[in-house]
Design a protein around this motif. Structure first.
Motif, PDB file in Angstrom:
ATOM      1  N   MET A  44      98.751  60.209  35.404  1.00  0.00           N
ATOM      2  CA  MET A  44      98.185  59.066  34.690  1.00  0.00           C
ATOM      3  C   MET A  44      96.674  59.003  34.910  1.00  0.00           C
ATOM      4  O   MET A  44      96.210  59.024  36.050  1.00  0.00           O
ATOM      5  N   VAL A  45      95.933  58.945  33.822  1.00  0.00           N
ATOM      6  CA  VAL A  45      94.489  58.777  33.910  1.00  0.00           C
ATOM      7  C   VAL A  45      94.185  57.298  34.085  1.00  0.00           C
ATOM      8  O   VAL A  45      94.662  56.454  33.310  1.00  0.00           O
ATOM      9  N   ALA A  46      93.414  56.966  35.118  1.00  0.00           N
ATOM     10  CA  ALA A  46      93.132  55.565  35.418  1.00  0.00           C
ATOM     11  C   ALA A  46      91.676  55.243  35.158  1.00  0.00           C
ATOM     12  O   ALA A  46      90.793  56.095  35.276  1.00  0.00           O
ATOM     13  N   VAL A  47      91.438  54.002  34.810  1.00  0.00           N
ATOM     14  CA  VAL A  47      90.099  53.458  34.648  1.00  0.00           C
ATOM     15  C   VAL A  47      89.886  52.429  35.748  1.00  0.00           C
ATOM     16  O   VAL A  47      90.741  51.554  35.955  1.00  0.00           O
ATOM     17  N   ARG A  48      88.779  52.563  36.472  1.00  0.00           N
ATOM     18  CA  ARG A  48      88.478  51.582  37.513  1.00  0.00           C
ATOM     19  C   ARG A  48      87.583  50.492  36.931  1.00  0.00           C
ATOM     20  O   ARG A  48      86.553  50.773  36.305  1.00  0.00           O
ATOM     21  N   LEU A  49      87.971  49.243  37.158  1.00  0.00           N
ATOM     22  CA  LEU A  49      87.238  48.093  36.652  1.00  0.00           C
ATOM     23  C   LEU A  49      86.665  47.300  37.815  1.00  0.00           C
ATOM     24  O   LEU A  49      87.350  47.042  38.806  1.00  0.00           O
ATOM     25  N   ARG A  50      85.408  46.928  37.677  1.00  0.00           N
ATOM     26  CA  ARG A  50      84.757  46.028  38.639  1.00  0.00           C
ATOM     27  C   ARG A  50      84.712  44.642  38.007  1.00  0.00           C
ATOM     28  O   ARG A  50      84.184  44.450  36.921  1.00  0.00           O
ATOM     29  N   LEU A  51      85.304  43.672  38.702  1.00  0.00           N
ATOM     30  CA  LEU A  51      85.397  42.306  38.197  1.00  0.00           C
ATOM     31  C   LEU A  51      84.563  41.364  39.067  1.00  0.00           C
ATOM     32  O   LEU A  51      84.633  41.433  40.303  1.00  0.00           O
ATOM     33  N   VAL A  98      87.041  35.064  35.446  1.00  0.00           N
ATOM     34  CA  VAL A  98      86.403  36.375  35.594  1.00  0.00           C
ATOM     35  C   VAL A  98      85.237  36.408  34.608  1.00  0.00           C
ATOM     36  O   VAL A  98      85.431  36.677  33.423  1.00  0.00           O
ATOM     37  N   PRO A  99      84.004  36.109  35.061  1.00  0.00           N
ATOM     38  CA  PRO A  99      82.872  36.040  34.140  1.00  0.00           C
ATOM     39  C   PRO A  99      82.415  37.382  33.592  1.00  0.00           C
ATOM     40  O   PRO A  99      81.785  37.434  32.536  1.00  0.00           O
ATOM     41  N   SER A 100      82.705  38.483  34.315  1.00  0.00           N
ATOM     42  CA  SER A 100      82.254  39.778  33.812  1.00  0.00           C
ATOM     43  C   SER A 100      83.174  40.887  34.297  1.00  0.00           C
ATOM     44  O   SER A 100      83.776  40.803  35.374  1.00  0.00           O
ATOM     45  N   VAL A 101      83.272  41.937  33.477  1.00  0.00           N
ATOM     46  CA  VAL A 101      84.044  43.133  33.776  1.00  0.00           C
ATOM     47  C   VAL A 101      83.161  44.336  33.476  1.00  0.00           C
ATOM     48  O   VAL A 101      82.443  44.354  32.472  1.00  0.00           O
ATOM     49  N   GLU A 102      83.216  45.339  34.347  1.00  0.00           N
ATOM     50  CA  GLU A 102      82.418  46.552  34.159  1.00  0.00           C
ATOM     51  C   GLU A 102      83.276  47.761  34.501  1.00  0.00           C
ATOM     52  O   GLU A 102      84.026  47.746  35.487  1.00  0.00           O
ATOM     53  N   VAL A 103      83.188  48.793  33.682  1.00  0.00           N
ATOM     54  CA  VAL A 103      83.865  50.058  33.989  1.00  0.00           C
ATOM     55  C   VAL A 103      83.006  50.841  34.975  1.00  0.00           C
ATOM     56  O   VAL A 103      81.802  51.031  34.747  1.00  0.00           O
ATOM     57  N   VAL A 104      83.611  51.265  36.084  1.00  0.00           N
ATOM     58  CA  VAL A 104      82.894  52.044  37.100  1.00  0.00           C
ATOM     59  C   VAL A 104      83.708  53.289  37.420  1.00  0.00           C
ATOM     60  O   VAL A 104      84.895  53.369  37.089  1.00  0.00           O
ATOM     61  N   ASP A 105      83.068  54.265  38.073  1.00  0.00           N
ATOM     62  CA  ASP A 105      83.857  55.436  38.451  1.00  0.00           C
ATOM     63  C   ASP A 105      84.574  55.176  39.764  1.00  0.00           C
ATOM     64  O   ASP A 105      84.333  54.177  40.443  1.00  0.00           O
ATOM     65  N   ASP A 106      85.461  56.098  40.123  1.00  0.00           N
ATOM     66  CA  ASP A 106      86.355  55.813  41.250  1.00  0.00           C
ATOM     67  C   ASP A 106      85.690  55.951  42.610  1.00  0.00           C
ATOM     68  O   ASP A 106      86.347  55.782  43.643  1.00  0.00           O
ATOM     69  N   ARG A 107      84.381  56.205  42.647  1.00  0.00           N
ATOM     70  CA  ARG A 107      83.665  56.161  43.924  1.00  0.00           C
ATOM     71  C   ARG A 107      83.376  54.726  44.351  1.00  0.00           C
ATOM     72  O   ARG A 107      83.076  54.466  45.524  1.00  0.00           O
ATOM     73  N   PHE A 108      83.460  53.785  43.418  1.00  0.00           N
ATOM     74  CA  PHE A 108      83.162  52.393  43.740  1.00  0.00           C
ATOM     75  C   PHE A 108      84.321  51.750  44.471  1.00  0.00           C
ATOM     76  O   PHE A 108      85.478  51.845  44.043  1.00  0.00           O
ATOM     77  N   ASP A 109      84.023  51.108  45.582  1.00  0.00           N
ATOM     78  CA  ASP A 109      85.009  50.335  46.341  1.00  0.00           C
ATOM     79  C   ASP A 109      84.415  48.956  46.589  1.00  0.00           C
ATOM     80  O   ASP A 109      83.357  48.836  47.203  1.00  0.00           O
ATOM     81  N   ALA A 110      85.087  47.922  46.085  1.00  0.00           N
ATOM     82  CA  ALA A 110      84.523  46.573  46.158  1.00  0.00           C
ATOM     83  C   ALA A 110      84.236  46.144  47.588  1.00  0.00           C
ATOM     84  O   ALA A 110      83.259  45.426  47.850  1.00  0.00           O
ATOM     85  N   ARG A 111      85.055  46.613  48.515  1.00  0.00           N
ATOM     86  CA  ARG A 111      84.857  46.229  49.916  1.00  0.00           C
ATOM     87  C   ARG A 111      83.864  47.139  50.624  1.00  0.00           C
ATOM     88  O   ARG A 111      82.860  46.678  51.183  1.00  0.00           O
ATOM     89  N   PHE A 112      84.125  48.436  50.585  1.00  0.00           N
ATOM     90  CA  PHE A 112      83.373  49.345  51.442  1.00  0.00           C
ATOM     91  C   PHE A 112      82.051  49.820  50.837  1.00  0.00           C
ATOM     92  O   PHE A 112      81.197  50.334  51.565  1.00  0.00           O
ATOM     93  N   SER A 113      81.858  49.670  49.537  1.00  0.00           N
ATOM     94  CA  SER A 113      80.576  50.041  48.945  1.00  0.00           C
ATOM     95  C   SER A 113      79.537  48.935  49.081  1.00  0.00           C
ATOM     96  O   SER A 113      78.355  49.164  48.822  1.00  0.00           O
TER      97      SER A 113
END
Length: 279
Positions: free
Chosen positions: A1-8, A104-119
């Motif tokens: 499955m190809v996944a899309v990572r979303l930053r909210l 959720v005021p905004s959504v952004e497509v990011v690559d899978d290197r992004f981690d909301a906690r550790f980045s």
């Protein structure tokens, strides 16, 4: 499955929640957000937040990420008659399924290197207090602490610089097994605007109850029960101080989380964050 990572980016009124993290038989922010995402995607996986907030704490700038199947992203976020998915479409659809105290005021497509906690490399909080004898205005009663005695914002501001920098904040944290209490406090400002005193706090990360404990120590200085140098003096402690009162949750709001602007830096920031600090 190809996944899309979303930053909210997520905003919520914490009054009716038992904190961020999912808990059995309790209403939580993550529980409501996950339920909304599951209504739109099957499955939405890996919901990860920048920082878990306690029960009653609010947010205007919380950040989380989630992975969704690419084919469903194409379907859910594409407006009728449009050719490409648009994050604004998902913002609107989430507004239709979320309860009114979560947005959720905004959504952004990011690559899978992004981690909301550790980045993340910095978090920002604000704590609102009023010493108006009448208490908080009715429309601000859920995000402003009413303090029953006059406060000296000047004394609180004078106490703040002694807490800045990297220290062991054990006196101000609820200890967790095998967790460090060393943090770098980068900002601690106290300002008065009329009857409202606002404490702005920024750090690379926070341990549990740290911000509310810092505010509790400053309140003791502000009403004259403790000297200006007392909060900094507690940094010599190696255990939580029973002398520090934890300020109530409802005055606290998470207002922002900072990340590197270059996606290539997300992975290196992740590695740096995961390394445990020691004395």
């Amino acid at each position: 499955m190809v996944a899309v990572r979303l930053r909210l980016r997520v905003a919520y009124d914490g009054t009716g929640f038992s904190g961020w993290a999912v808990q059995p038989e309790r209403r939580t922010v993550a529980g409501e957000l996950a339920a909304a995402l599951d209504r739109l995607f099957d499955p939405a996986t890996g919901l990860t937040v920048a920082g878990r907030t306690d029960a009653g704490v609010h947010a205007t700038g919380q950040v989380c990420h989630v992975d969704v199947p690419d084919e469903q992203w194409q379907r859910v976020a594409t407006a009728r008659g449009a050719g490409e998915p648009d994050p604004v479409v998902l913002v609107r659809r989430l507004a239709g399924v979320l309860p009114p105290d979560v947005r959720v005021p905004s959504v952004e497509v990011v690559d899978d290197r992004f981690d909301a906690r550790f980045s993340a490399f910095r978090r920002h909080y604000r704590y609102r207090i009023t010493d108006d004898p009448a208490g908080p205005p009715p429309l601000r009663r859920f995000d402003t602490l009413g303090w029953p005695r006059p406060l000296s914002a000047d004394a609180m501001a004078a106490a703040a610089p002694g807490l800045l920098g990297e220290h062991d904040f054990a006196a101000y944290c609820r200890r967790k097994p095998d967790a460090t209490t060393i943090r770098e406090l980068q900002r601690l400002d106290v300002r008065r605007d009329g009857d409202v005193v606002t404490v702005a706090v920024s750090a690379d990360a926070f341990c549990q109850a740290m911000v509310r404990s810092l505010v509790g120590a400053l309140l003791a200085v502000g009403e004259g029960r403790r000297p200006v140098d007392w909060p900094a003096g507690l940094l010599t402690r190696t255990e939580r101080s029973s002398e520090v009162t934890v300020a109530p949750a409802h005055g606290l709001t998470l207002v922002g989380v900072d990340y590197p602007t270059d996606p290539a830096a997300w992975a290196s920031r992740d590695a740096a964050t995961r390394r445990r600090r020691d004395t």
